[in-house]
Design a protein around this motif. Structure first.
Motif, mmCIF file in Angstrom:
data_model
loop_
_atom_site.group_PDB
_atom_site.id
_atom_site.type_symbol
_atom_site.label_atom_id
_atom_site.label_comp_id
_atom_site.label_asym_id
_atom_site.label_seq_id
_atom_site.Cartn_x
_atom_site.Cartn_y
_atom_site.Cartn_z
ATOM 1 N N PRO A 1 47.377 45.652 47.332
ATOM 2 C CA PRO A 1 46.538 45.554 48.662
ATOM 3 C C PRO A 1 45.915 47.149 49.316
ATOM 4 N N PHE A 2 45.136 47.246 50.100
ATOM 5 C CA PHE A 2 44.758 48.846 50.258
ATOM 6 C C PHE A 2 46.018 49.251 51.857
ATOM 7 N N GLY A 3 45.885 50.820 51.748
ATOM 8 C CA GLY A 3 47.154 51.113 52.717
ATOM 9 C C GLY A 3 46.443 52.519 52.847
ATOM 10 N N GLY A 4 47.544 52.634 53.357
ATOM 11 C CA GLY A 4 47.545 54.685 53.950
ATOM 12 C C GLY A 4 47.383 54.774 55.175
ATOM 13 N N SER A 5 46.154 56.368 55.454
ATOM 14 C CA SER A 5 46.388 56.281 56.758
ATOM 15 C C SER A 5 45.453 56.093 57.274
ATOM 16 N N CYS A 6 44.144 55.873 56.236
ATOM 17 C CA CYS A 6 42.974 55.674 56.428
ATOM 18 C C CYS A 6 42.196 54.026 56.394
ATOM 19 N N LEU A 7 42.420 53.718 55.686
ATOM 20 C CA LEU A 7 41.823 52.586 55.065
ATOM 21 C C LEU A 7 42.293 51.475 55.996
ATOM 22 N N PRO A 8 42.882 51.076 56.593
ATOM 23 C CA PRO A 8 43.789 50.320 58.239
ATOM 24 C C PRO A 8 43.566 50.726 59.233
ATOM 25 N N PHE B 1 52.500 54.767 49.670
ATOM 26 C CA PHE B 1 51.184 54.323 49.778
ATOM 27 C C PHE B 1 50.529 54.233 48.277
ATOM 28 N N LYS B 2 50.518 56.263 47.889
ATOM 29 C CA LYS B 2 49.799 56.441 46.154
ATOM 30 C C LYS B 2 50.855 57.144 45.504
ATOM 31 N N ALA B 3 51.021 57.567 44.611
ATOM 32 C CA ALA B 3 51.637 58.447 43.811
ATOM 33 C C ALA B 3 51.845 59.642 44.254
ATOM 34 N N ASP B 4 52.667 60.850 43.564
ATOM 35 C CA ASP B 4 52.738 62.151 43.874
ATOM 36 C C ASP B 4 51.956 62.064 45.254
ATOM 37 N N THR B 5 52.601 61.256 46.581
ATOM 38 C CA THR B 5 52.711 61.838 47.707
ATOM 39 C C THR B 5 54.061 61.231 48.770
ATOM 40 N N ASP B 6 54.110 61.557 49.934
ATOM 41 C CA ASP B 6 55.222 61.405 50.346
ATOM 42 C C ASP B 6 54.966 60.222 51.604
ATOM 43 N N ASP B 7 53.184 60.147 51.908
ATOM 44 C CA ASP B 7 52.803 59.103 52.728
ATOM 45 C C ASP B 7 53.104 58.390 53.061
ATOM 46 N N LEU B 8 54.168 57.127 53.506
ATOM 47 C CA LEU B 8 54.965 56.309 54.042
ATOM 48 C C LEU B 8 53.618 54.750 54.903
ATOM 49 N N ARG B 9 52.746 56.024 55.826
ATOM 50 C CA ARG B 9 52.677 55.092 56.556
ATOM 51 C C ARG B 9 51.617 53.843 56.021
ATOM 52 N N GLY B 10 51.004 53.246 56.343
ATOM 53 C CA GLY B 10 50.254 51.740 55.796
ATOM 54 C C GLY B 10 50.978 51.500 54.386
#
Length: 433
Positions: free
Chosen positions: A259-266, A319-328
């Protein structure tokens, strides 16, 4: 080639005329005598730029004839193309009676003559239709090796159909297994360099394209309605959106997976949805975007639990490789749900250092998974050693490094499309959908 074209409506008429222009001898077949008579005189049954001239030329040269007699057409052709209509039933389903009727006529003619033949379905049919018709009508001929069957969807637009035939935006050939070589003379019949799929995949391509086109029209119109409400030029906004060929008009997001996630799309879809509600507007596509993503998330968890194993491993959590962003992150959401249901979790993500998380990234993890530190492993191999189902969303290790700890009873759910995983000695489930 000598080719019979069954159905002289929009697709059949254009197909017949364009193939005749290429030098093939065409026998058109239709159950309406008036349409057949007109075709024999080179008169088009429809209004379509360039078609009248092609039919007149083909008729005058003898490359195009037409008949109501299916037996005669099959007897005098090496290949048949079925282009009859598949109208909608009141339920919304397709009526395949015309296709079935023509298929039975062709089967009867071939059974009587015992000649080798090629059959191409071009009528739009739902996935599984070709296989069902082959099983019901053509099984004996296929087993005897006298009939080759293909499904080749058409991508002809009214108003530009002749040009679309000559310069197709997409060419697709469906075979029974999706891998059998297609003779060059068949592959080249309908133009372009065809993509090869199974019958069901070729049928699905047609619906995927039209569904996507419908979504694009609906999306543009929703943006237009919202811009109108704001006094903005919707056409100009969409022109600028389409200038982005890297992400917007590209294949970048066009891959089934998480599913889409991250800090922007949702956040941004949710904010725009709230804004539209405040404006008193109804934008159904926008309103259902978060709902379809939530349904996908739920199915993702169901897929993991369907393996009926309690020990679950995750290679990749951000939510995406090569990042540590766990939001969404949909991986965090899945892990949170599974942990709450009593599953044992092991997680490895080389980019995540819990001591370095700051701001809303840290806050979200503290709220949702304060026990995350206890679940993290220092290597991908530790995850494999402590898990029975492994969800791989990132390439966190090499295949060589994973190999010593892969077991035959491991279930691997590949969210990344890492096809090389198929070589591992385990139960590989491919991309999760």
């Amino acid at each position: 080639m000598n080719i019979s074209v069954f159905g002289l409506g929009y697709v059949g008429a254009v197909t017949a005329a364009c193939l005749a222009k290429k030098g093939h001898s065409i026998i058109g077949v239709d159950l309406h005598p008036a349409k057949v008579a007109a075709f024999n005189q080179g008169i088009s049954p429809i209004v379509e730029p360039g078609l009248d001239a092609l039919l007149k030329s083909g008729s005058a040269s003898g490359h195009i004839t037409a008949t109501v007699n299916a037996d005669e057409a099959v007897a005098n052709s090496e290949a048949s193309i079925i282009c009859v209509g598949t109208p909608s039933l009141p339920s919304g389903s397709l009526d395949l009676n015309y296709v079935l009727s023509v298929a039975r006529q062709i089967a009867a003619a071939l059974t009587a003559s015992k000649k080798a033949h090629v059959l191409i379905f071009r009528s739009t049919m739902l996935p599984g239709s070709t296989r069902r018709i082959v099983g019901e009508v053509f099984a004996g001929l296929v087993q005897a090796g006298t009939l080759q069957i293909y499904y080749c969807p058409e991508f002809l637009r009214e108003g530009t159909a002749v040009r679309d035939f000559d310069e197709p935006s997409l060419a697709v050939v469906g075979t029974e297994d999706g891998s059998s070589a297609v003779p060059e003379e068949i592959a080249g019949l309908l133009g372009g360099k065809p993509e090869l799929l199974r019958w069901e995949g070729a049928e699905m391509i047609k619906y995927s394209c039209n569904y996507f086109h419908a979504l694009k029209v609906g999306f543009a119109n929703e943006i237009g309605r919202l811009c109108k409400q704001l006094g903005e030029d919707g056409k100009r906004v969409m022109q600028v959106v389409c200038e982005d060929k890297k992400l917007n008009i590209s294949s970048y997001y066009m891959r089934p997976g998480a599913p889409f996630g991250g800090s922007c799309l949702p956040k941004d879809v949710s904010a725009l949805h709230a804004f539209v509600r405040h404006e008193g507007m109804s934008l159904p596509l926008l309103e259902n975007t978060l709902a379809t993503n939530a349904a996908h998330q739920q199915l993702f968890v169901q897929l993991i639990e369907s393996k009926q194993k309690r020990r679950i491993g995750f290679l990749g959590l951000a939510f995406k490789a090569d990042t540590d962003d766990l939001r969404g992150s949909p991986l965090v959401a899945a892990a949170e749900t599974l942990y709450g249901r009593g599953h044992s979790l092991s997680i490895f993500d080389p980019q995540i250092n819990l001591s370095r998380l700051i701001g809303s990234n840290e806050q979200q993890i503290q709220q949702r998974m304060p026990h995350l530190a206890q679940l993290m492993k220092s290597t991908a191999n530790e995850v494999l050693q402590n898990s029975d189902v492994i969800v791989i969303s990132q390439k966190c290790a090499t295949l060589e490094a994973l190999l010593p700890d892969v077991r035959p009873d491991h279930h691997i759910i590949d969210m990344n499309g890492w096809d090389e995983l198929r070589s591992l000695p385990c139960q590989y489930d491919g991309i999760c959908w």
